[in-house]
Design a protein around this motif. Structure first.
Motif, short mmCIF file in Angstrom:
data_model
loop_
_atom_site.label_atom_id
_atom_site.label_comp_id
_atom_site.label_asym_id
_atom_site.label_seq_id
_atom_site.Cartn_x
_atom_site.Cartn_y
_atom_site.Cartn_z
N SER A 1 0.80 -1.22 0.00
CA SER A 1 0.00 0.00 0.00
C SER A 1 0.84 1.27 0.00
N GLY A 2 2.11 1.16 -0.32
CA GLY A 2 2.95 2.34 -0.44
C GLY A 2 3.96 2.49 0.67
N ASP A 3 3.83 1.82 1.76
CA ASP A 3 4.81 1.88 2.84
C ASP A 3 4.90 0.50 3.47
N GLY A 4 5.94 0.30 4.24
CA GLY A 4 6.15 -0.99 4.87
C GLY A 4 7.55 -1.07 5.46
N SER A 5 7.79 -2.10 6.23
CA SER A 5 9.07 -2.30 6.89
C SER A 5 9.87 -3.35 6.15
N LEU A 6 11.12 -3.02 5.81
CA LEU A 6 11.99 -3.98 5.16
C LEU A 6 12.27 -5.17 6.07
N GLN A 7 12.43 -4.91 7.37
CA GLN A 7 12.70 -5.98 8.31
C GLN A 7 11.54 -6.98 8.37
N MET A 8 10.31 -6.46 8.38
CA MET A 8 9.16 -7.36 8.41
C MET A 8 9.03 -8.13 7.10
N LEU A 9 9.36 -7.48 5.97
CA LEU A 9 9.30 -8.16 4.67
C LEU A 9 10.28 -9.34 4.64
N ILE A 10 11.54 -9.10 5.06
CA ILE A 10 12.53 -10.17 5.02
C ILE A 10 12.19 -11.26 6.02
N LEU A 11 11.71 -10.87 7.21
CA LEU A 11 11.32 -11.87 8.20
C LEU A 11 10.19 -12.74 7.68
N TYR A 12 9.18 -12.10 7.11
CA TYR A 12 8.05 -12.85 6.54
C TYR A 12 8.53 -13.78 5.42
N THR A 13 9.41 -13.28 4.55
CA THR A 13 9.92 -14.10 3.46
C THR A 13 10.69 -15.30 3.97
N CYS A 14 11.49 -15.09 5.00
CA CYS A 14 12.26 -16.20 5.57
C CYS A 14 11.33 -17.26 6.16
N LEU A 15 10.21 -16.85 6.75
CA LEU A 15 9.25 -17.81 7.29
C LEU A 15 8.64 -18.66 6.17
N ILE A 16 8.27 -18.00 5.07
CA ILE A 16 7.71 -18.74 3.93
C ILE A 16 8.75 -19.70 3.36
N LEU A 17 10.00 -19.21 3.22
CA LEU A 17 11.06 -20.06 2.68
C LEU A 17 11.34 -21.24 3.60
N SER A 18 11.21 -21.03 4.91
CA SER A 18 11.42 -22.13 5.86
C SER A 18 10.39 -23.24 5.63
N GLY A 19 9.13 -22.83 5.45
CA GLY A 19 8.09 -23.84 5.23
C GLY A 19 8.29 -24.59 3.93
N SER A 20 8.56 -23.86 2.85
CA SER A 20 8.75 -24.53 1.56
C SER A 20 10.03 -25.36 1.56
N GLY A 21 11.09 -24.86 2.26
CA GLY A 21 12.32 -25.64 2.33
C GLY A 21 12.14 -26.93 3.09
N ALA A 22 11.41 -26.87 4.19
CA ALA A 22 11.14 -28.09 4.96
C ALA A 22 10.31 -29.08 4.15
N LEU A 23 9.34 -28.55 3.39
CA LEU A 23 8.51 -29.42 2.57
C LEU A 23 9.33 -30.05 1.44
N TYR A 24 10.27 -29.28 0.88
CA TYR A 24 11.15 -29.87 -0.15
C TYR A 24 12.03 -30.96 0.45
N LEU A 25 12.50 -30.74 1.66
CA LEU A 25 13.33 -31.75 2.32
C LEU A 25 12.57 -33.06 2.47
#
Length: 587
Positions: free
Chosen positions: A206-230
């Motif tokens: 929506s035009g603003d946001g926190s980079l720290q929250m974006l990277i944290l959220y992305t890492c959480l998603i990657l953790s789930g998909s990485g575990a599922l790939y494992l």
């Protein structure tokens, strides 16, 4: 329609089975009632019992061979129509949201509830369908996609609900899709969940946001998909994770580093830690999965390569994992380089340390029987060493270091027979050849010809390419050996030209040097009885003669020109006489 087709196929199979049973009954009856033979009688010696030929009428439709290029009727009905139907349904849902707003129909909560109802309806239909079918995957995937569309439309088009609740909803959809994919072994759900989860920040931006929250959220998603790939080793899930994760990192870099005059230290560390974590998901987890599969293929089955309960004859890591083992470390280094401005020397040390880490993984992977994957990691280490040399060194030291590295690659490939390392050595020598060509075409500015640092460096490289490299090439690769020697030959001629032209009457010295060199080649060809070397020597002599007429006639003094022509004339006559005396009968 699909149920009717299944019922029709079942009836045809039952009819064929009945025909086969009837034929077997006739066969048994024939054996019992054959004339002149009792039930217990056996055929006389040499007598062959004739068995009646049974002709079973096959259904013409069932005997047709499927086309290599076109799907059969069953595949067309089950797969293509399902995909087409779910795609049109989802597009219709999206158009319905937009059209309902334009027309002022139902209030926003009712519209969102309608989208949720479609999603739950598709999920319910998917759970009710047969497990393992394409139709089940499509219906479940369509339900997840409907939830994502509904959440996006609720956030972007309506305002009756807070953004935080929509965010929670989208995260819940992602977790639901990954959970369903794991529990029901549906790969498409994992791909949709990962793609939708990584795309949620952009859909709800929506035009603003926190980079720290974006990277944290992305890492959480990657953790789930990485575990599922494992657990599942689904390659589409892996590449969806990699592409989506790198896109998020690149967007974060563009908005917070590239387009900012003075990036903050917090943003730099956030991107760096996010990149390190992502590289672990993209690279380390796939490697660990290959190690687990190699150790226990029955427990960590990996698709068609290994069937549960069977041991593989020879395990070879997936090409996907081999490629990632080369690409991801290099991408991580360059991404980090773009984030921090700390000088090339520091980055050279970092690249060197990275090469040691990659090289250290060579022996454990080889011990686990993953020879190919271990060689790939060794190759990645060599790439990092090359990058570190470019960052740490310069000038002649860099050129010599790269030459020695290329020679080491050639020796390793000769000892191991690895074609990837062999190709790498050829590529690196090709790069060095282009670099040498540029240096030799640049006029020398040294005060002392032939004995300056630049000249000795170039002579060293020419000697490595022409003498050392052919020793570590397969004798059957005669064309490759000839290419290296010819390149070294041309390089040496260019070296004489570039170095001697700085002298007064330099063209005369170049001609003399070329002539002596050509005679040495000719003598070597006769000594080794090599027609190729003799031919090269004759071509070089012709080159010297051509230079005498085309260059020296116009660019050197008259006295030197006379001496050159007379001198080379006498020398060539004497050499011809000696060659005929010594090797007169040589073919």
């Amino acid at each position: 329609m699909a149920k009717e087709n299944q019922q029709e196929n079942l009836e045809k199979r039952i009819a064929r089975l009945e025909q086969k049973v009837a034929a077997l009954e006739r066969l048994l009856s024939h054996n019992k009632t054959a004339p002149g033979r009792s039930d217990n009688s056996t055929p006389e010696p040499g007598e062959h019992a004739e068995e009646p030929k049974v002709h079973i009428k096959e259904d013409p439709a069932s005997s047709e061979k499927p086309s290599r290029w076109l799907p059969d009727e069953t595949t067309l009905g089950k797969n293509w129509l399902n995909w087409l139907g779910i795609s049109l349904l989802l597009l219709g849902v999206a158009f319905l949201f937009k059209y309902s707003i334009d027309q002022g129909w139902l209030i926003p909560p009712i519209r969102s509830a309608f989208g949720l109802a479609i999603g739950f309806g598709l999920l319910g239909s998917g759970f009710a369908s047969v497990k393992g079918t394409t139709q089940r995957q499509i219906l479940l995937g369509g339900g997840i996609a409907s939830f994502y569309i509904t959440g996006f439309a609720t956030f972007q088009l309506y305002s009756f609900i807070s953004p935080q609740i929509v965010w929670i909803f989208m995260v819940g959809v992602t977790l639901l899709s990954l959970y369903l994919a794991s529990q029901h072994n549906e790969m498409i759900l994992s791909v949709l969940g990962t793609a939708g989860g990584l795309g949620t920040p952009f859909m709800l931006y929506s035009g603003d946001g926190s980079l720290q929250m974006l990277i944290l959220y992305t890492c959480l998603i990657l953790s789930g998909s990485g575990a599922l790939y494992l657990l599942k080793a689904w390659k589409p899930l892996l590449w969806t994770t990699i592409i989506g994760g790198w896109l998020v990192l690149m967007v974060g870099w563009a908005n917070n580093i590239y387009n900012v005059l003075e990036p903050t230290l917090a943003d730099k560390w956030t991107l760096q830690l996010g990149a390190l974590f992502s590289a672990g998901i993209f690279w380390i987890i796939p490697v660990v999965r290959e190690v687990l599969t190699a150790k226990n293929p029955s427990r960590w089955s990996d698709g068609p390569r290994h069937k549960p309960g069977t041991e593989p004859k020879k395990f070879v890591a997936h090409v996907h994992v081999q490629l990632l083992s080369v690409v991801i470390p290099v991408l991580l280094l360059f991404y980090s380089y773009s984030v921090w401005s700390i000088g090339n020397r520091v980055w050279g040390v970092i690249a060197l340390i990275s090469s040691l880490i990659l090289g250290y993984s060579y022996l454990p992977l080889r011990k686990e029987g993953l020879q190919k994957l271990s060689l790939v990691h060794g190759f990645s280490a060599l790439i990092m060493i090359t990058i570190s040399l470019f960052l740490l060194l310069e000038g002649e030291v860099l050129l010599i270091s790269l030459t020695l590295e290329a020679l080491c690659l050639r020796i390793i490939s000769a000892k191991t027979g690895d074609q990837n390392i062999a190709l790498s050595s050829h590529v690196l020598f090709g790069f060095l050849a282009l670099w040498m060509l540029d240096r030799l075409m640049t006029p020398s500015t040294a005060d002392l010809a032939l004995l300056n640092l630049d000249a000795l460096t170039e002579l060293f490289i020419i000697g490595i390419a022409g003498i050392m490299v052919p020793r570590y090439l397969d004798s059957r690769d005669r064309n490759i050996i000839a290419i290296y020697r010819l390149a070294a030959h041309i390089g040496l001629l260019g070296w004489f030209l570039n170095e001697l032209l700085i002298l007064q009457d330099g063209q005369a010295y170049v001609t003399i040097a070329w002539g002596i060199y050509a005679l040495l080649i000719l003598f070597l060809g006769f000594y080794r009885n090599s027609s190729r070397i003799r031919f090269l020597g004759m071509l070089t002599i012709l080159l010297v003669v051509g230079k005498l007429f085309l260059v020296d006639l116009s660019q050197i003094s008259t006295l030197l020109r006379i001496l050159l022509f007379i001198g080379f004339g006498v020398v060539f006559l004497v050499v011809s006489y000696l060659l005929h005396q010594k090797w007169g009968d040589t073919d």
